[in-house]
Design a protein around this motif. Structure first.
Motif, PDB file in Angstrom:
ATOM      1  N   CYS A 164       4.178   5.340  -5.587  1.00 34.76           N
ATOM      2  CA  CYS A 164       4.170   5.424  -7.107  1.00 34.76           C
ATOM      3  C   CYS A 164       3.037   6.465  -7.857  1.00 34.76           C
ATOM      4  CB  CYS A 164       3.895   4.124  -7.619  1.00 34.76           C
ATOM      5  SG  CYS A 164       5.246   2.898  -7.441  1.00 34.76           S
ATOM      6  N   GLU A 165       1.870   6.654  -6.831  1.00 32.41           N
ATOM      7  CA  GLU A 165       0.958   7.576  -7.574  1.00 32.41           C
ATOM      8  C   GLU A 165       1.695   8.919  -7.515  1.00 32.41           C
ATOM      9  OE1 GLU A 165      -2.529   6.954  -4.967  1.00 32.41           O
ATOM     10  OE2 GLU A 165      -2.976   5.012  -6.074  1.00 32.41           O
ATOM     11  N   ASN A 166       2.260   9.272  -6.535  1.00 32.66           N
ATOM     12  CA  ASN A 166       2.797  10.656  -6.286  1.00 32.66           C
ATOM     13  C   ASN A 166       4.192  11.045  -7.070  1.00 32.66           C
ATOM     14  OD1 ASN A 166       0.823  11.317  -4.342  1.00 32.66           O
ATOM     15  ND2 ASN A 166       1.898  10.272  -2.619  1.00 32.66           N
ATOM     16  N   LYS A 181       2.197   1.691  -3.497  1.00 26.68           N
ATOM     17  CA  LYS A 181       1.244   2.477  -4.512  1.00 26.68           C
ATOM     18  C   LYS A 181       0.983   3.742  -4.191  1.00 26.68           C
ATOM     19  CE  LYS A 181      -1.528  -1.919  -5.078  1.00 26.68           C
ATOM     20  NZ  LYS A 181      -3.089  -2.418  -4.713  1.00 26.68           N
ATOM     21  N   LYS A 182       1.300   4.163  -2.716  1.00 27.74           N
ATOM     22  CA  LYS A 182       0.870   5.591  -2.829  1.00 27.74           C
ATOM     23  C   LYS A 182       2.229   6.290  -3.310  1.00 27.74           C
ATOM     24  CE  LYS A 182      -2.055   5.564   1.228  1.00 27.74           C
ATOM     25  NZ  LYS A 182      -2.247   5.780   2.537  1.00 27.74           N
ATOM     26  N   GLN A 219       0.974  -1.216  -0.128  1.00 25.12           N
ATOM     27  CA  GLN A 219       0.046  -0.048  -0.084  1.00 25.12           C
ATOM     28  C   GLN A 219       0.862   1.225  -0.005  1.00 25.12           C
ATOM     29  OE1 GLN A 219      -3.317  -0.052  -0.698  1.00 25.12           O
ATOM     30  NE2 GLN A 219      -2.964  -2.312  -0.663  1.00 25.12           N
TER      31      GLN A 219
END
Length: 50
Positions: A45-47, A42-43, A39
């Protein structure tokens, strides 16, 4: 066997209820740690701005 601590040299030996409970608890902790790491990744990589 010293103080009811097993070193794994007898894989066909008897496993007591407390040992099974400890194994399941540690497995659940490991799975939760892996889940949390995924998790966080994922956060991250999104930023990331490419």
């Amino acid at each position: 066997m010293k103080n009811e601590i097993f070193d794994g040299t007898n894989p066909n030996g008897i496993v007591i209820r407390e040992q099974i409970a400890a194994m399941l608890y540690r497995y659940a902790q490991m799975k939760m740690l892996i889940y949390l790491m995924i998790q966080m990744l994922k956060k991250f990589c999104e930023n990331v701005i490419v």
